[in-house]
Design an enzyme around this catalytic site. Structure first.
Site, PDB file in Angstrom:
ATOM      1  N   LYS A  31       0.808  -1.229   0.000  1.00  0.00           N
ATOM      2  CA  LYS A  31       0.000   0.000   0.000  1.00  0.00           C
ATOM      3  C   LYS A  31       0.845   1.285   0.000  1.00  0.00           C
ATOM      4  O   LYS A  31       0.486   2.257  -0.651  1.00  0.00           O
ATOM      5  CB  LYS A  31      -0.946   0.017   1.208  1.00  0.00           C
ATOM      6  N   ASP A  67      -9.810   2.350   3.141  1.00  0.00           N
ATOM      7  CA  ASP A  67      -9.913   1.641   4.427  1.00  0.00           C
ATOM      8  C   ASP A  67     -10.688   2.504   5.422  1.00  0.00           C
ATOM      9  O   ASP A  67     -11.475   2.002   6.221  1.00  0.00           O
ATOM     10  CB  ASP A  67      -8.516   1.338   5.003  1.00  0.00           C
TER      11      ASP A  67
HETATM   12  P1  NAP Z   1       0.434  -4.376   9.537  1.00  0.00           P
HETATM   13  O1  NAP Z   1       0.754  -3.048   8.959  1.00  0.00           O
HETATM   14  O2  NAP Z   1       1.344  -5.532   9.273  1.00  0.00           O
HETATM   15  O3  NAP Z   1       0.269  -4.192  11.138  1.00  0.00           O
HETATM   16  C1  NAP Z   1       0.059  -5.309  11.973  1.00  0.00           C
HETATM   17  C2  NAP Z   1      -0.230  -4.826  13.389  1.00  0.00           C
HETATM   18  O4  NAP Z   1      -0.483  -5.980  14.220  1.00  0.00           O
HETATM   19  C3  NAP Z   1       0.945  -4.080  14.026  1.00  0.00           C
HETATM   20  O5  NAP Z   1       0.440  -3.109  14.915  1.00  0.00           O
HETATM   21  C4  NAP Z   1       1.654  -5.225  14.787  1.00  0.00           C
HETATM   22  O6  NAP Z   1       2.426  -4.765  15.877  1.00  0.00           O
HETATM   23  C5  NAP Z   1       0.458  -5.986  15.308  1.00  0.00           C
HETATM   24  N1  NAP Z   1       0.763  -7.388  15.638  1.00  0.00           N
HETATM   25  C6  NAP Z   1       0.996  -8.406  14.771  1.00  0.00           C
HETATM   26  N2  NAP Z   1       1.225  -9.544  15.460  1.00  0.00           N
HETATM   27  C7  NAP Z   1       1.146  -9.234  16.777  1.00  0.00           C
HETATM   28  C8  NAP Z   1       1.301  -9.972  17.977  1.00  0.00           C
HETATM   29  N3  NAP Z   1       1.577 -11.297  17.962  1.00  0.00           N
HETATM   30  N4  NAP Z   1       1.155  -9.336  19.169  1.00  0.00           N
HETATM   31  C9  NAP Z   1       0.851  -8.006  19.197  1.00  0.00           C
HETATM   32  N5  NAP Z   1       0.698  -7.239  18.090  1.00  0.00           N
HETATM   33  C10 NAP Z   1       0.845  -7.852  16.895  1.00  0.00           C
HETATM   34  O7  NAP Z   1      -1.014  -4.874   9.052  1.00  0.00           O
HETATM   35  P2  NAP Z   1      -2.314  -3.967   8.761  1.00  0.00           P
HETATM   36  O8  NAP Z   1      -2.389  -3.640   7.312  1.00  0.00           O
HETATM   37  O9  NAP Z   1      -2.358  -2.865   9.763  1.00  0.00           O
HETATM   38  O10 NAP Z   1      -3.478  -5.044   9.040  1.00  0.00           O
HETATM   39  C11 NAP Z   1      -3.727  -5.496  10.360  1.00  0.00           C
HETATM   40  C12 NAP Z   1      -4.912  -6.453  10.371  1.00  0.00           C
HETATM   41  O11 NAP Z   1      -6.075  -5.763   9.928  1.00  0.00           O
HETATM   42  C13 NAP Z   1      -4.733  -7.650   9.425  1.00  0.00           C
HETATM   43  O12 NAP Z   1      -5.218  -8.798  10.092  1.00  0.00           O
HETATM   44  C14 NAP Z   1      -5.630  -7.318   8.238  1.00  0.00           C
HETATM   45  O13 NAP Z   1      -6.185  -8.476   7.640  1.00  0.00           O
HETATM   46  C15 NAP Z   1      -6.734  -6.496   8.913  1.00  0.00           C
HETATM   47  N6  NAP Z   1      -7.344  -5.535   7.970  1.00  0.00           N
HETATM   48  C16 NAP Z   1      -8.668  -5.621   7.779  1.00  0.00           C
HETATM   49  C17 NAP Z   1      -9.270  -4.750   6.897  1.00  0.00           C
HETATM   50  C18 NAP Z   1     -10.749  -4.869   6.636  1.00  0.00           C
HETATM   51  O14 NAP Z   1     -11.208  -4.373   5.583  1.00  0.00           O
HETATM   52  N7  NAP Z   1     -11.503  -5.453   7.532  1.00  0.00           N
HETATM   53  C19 NAP Z   1      -8.517  -3.765   6.236  1.00  0.00           C
HETATM   54  C20 NAP Z   1      -7.142  -3.682   6.495  1.00  0.00           C
HETATM   55  C21 NAP Z   1      -6.561  -4.584   7.377  1.00  0.00           C
HETATM   56  P3  NAP Z   1       3.982  -4.372  15.655  1.00  0.00           P
HETATM   57  O15 NAP Z   1       4.000  -2.963  15.122  1.00  0.00           O
HETATM   58  O16 NAP Z   1       4.549  -4.493  17.013  1.00  0.00           O
HETATM   59  O17 NAP Z   1       4.563  -5.374  14.689  1.00  0.00           O
END
Ligand code: NAP
Length: 246
Positions: A31, A67
């Site tokens: 993105k 989003d």
């Molecule tokens: P990202 O940029 O990779 O961020 C992941 C986040 O999760 C970070 O804050 C990370 O913390 C945290 N995290 C991952 N594993 C963890 C763990 N074991 N313990 C604590 N924190 C953890 O991903 P993103 O794009 O923000 O997406 C995050 C989630 O939202 C995904 O599951 C995605 O599928 C979902 N999502 C849904 C939609 C929708 O339309 N519903 C849209 C976008 C995203 P750190 O910074 O410490 O690594």
């Protein structure tokens, strides 16, 4: 769905038209790169620093981030009046959290607390969005969740913790306001451990699939000239499709 390796993403996006596409949705990890590659990005994409929807207009590749509208449209549908809360808590500071913060600012929520496993990432987010909120964004520690939750009317999970760390404990939700809304943007599984815990406390819950459906609406309209409606039938169709691909 097309898997594109990071090294192949730039030529893939540049050759979109030649490959026969009218546009598309982009997801992690592309993105931010997409934002830097489009010819025209709107204000929302600029604030969020990421593009998840691209389309072609004449010779230009245009981009936006849906989003944030996906999140707020889904909240409007499932928890009308959600924006009247005073304090919101966001778990996570990744790409999705940026879109959610923009949605909260746009809808006039005054106070936000961010909690992330990696604190500097939360601090960077608080700095980037500082000007959009009436009060300074607070960065809290995982260790002090009860204090961060205290009296909050809206909790939003944007982390993949319950997808990645199987059996990770769900925090105690009792410090939240008794009328709090709990939103989990993760949609695999549909019923996340956080939503289940919130339902046990009789709190209003909002799952992530609706956000996914609503975020696709503007893109579909750009690509095909038709604005689709997010209905129960559409949701059921997507749920069946997800089950078939498990
Ligand atoms: P990202 O940029 O990779 O961020 C992941 C986040 O999760 C970070 O804050 C990370 O913390 C945290 N995290 C991952 N594993 C963890 C763990 N074991 N313990 C604590 N924190 C953890 O991903 P993103 O794009 O923000 O997406 C995050 C989630 O939202 C995904 O599951 C995605 O599928 C979902 N999502 C849904 C939609 C929708 O339309 N519903 C849209 C976008 C995203 P750190 O910074 O410490 O690594």
């Amino acid at each position: 769905m097309i898997d594109v390796a990071p090294g192949d993403f730039t030529p893939f996006l540049r050759n979109l038209r030649q490959a026969g596409y009218v546009g598309g949705n982009i997801t992690i990890p592309h993105k931010e790169r997409a934002f830097s590659l489009v010819d025209r990005a709107d204000d929302a994409a600029g604030h969020i620093g990421a593009v998840n929807t691209v389309w072609l207009e004449d010779d230009a590749l245009c981009g936006t981030n849906t989003d944030w509208t996906g999140f707020s449209d889904n909240m409007d549908a499932c928890a009308p009046g959600w924006e009247q809360v005073e304090t919101a808590v966001i778990l996570g500071a990744g790409g999705a959290a940026r879109g959610i913060l923009y949605a909260l600012a746009t809808r006039g929520i005054e106070r936000v607390r961010i909690i992330n496993r990696t604190r500097p990432r939360a601090e960077a987010l608080a700095r980037d969005f500082a000007g959009l909120f009436a009060s300074p964004i607070e960065v809290c520690e995982w260790q002090s969740l009860p204090e961060a939750f205290a009296g909050s009317g809206l909790l939003i999970n944007t982390t993949s913790i319950w997808m990645e760390a199987d059996g990770a404990p769900v925090p105690d939700l009792s410090p939240l306001s008794s009328r709090a809304i709990v939103s989990d943007i993760v949609y695999i599984p549909l019923q996340t451990p956080l939503l289940a815990a919130a339902q046990e406390r009789k709190l209003t819950t909002v799952g992530g699939l609706g956000m996914l459906l609503h975020q696709a609406v503007p893109g579909f309209e750009h690509w095909f000239g038709i604005r689709p409606e997010v209905t129960e039938d559409l949701r059921n169709l997507i749920v069946r499709d997800m089950e078939n691909h498990r």
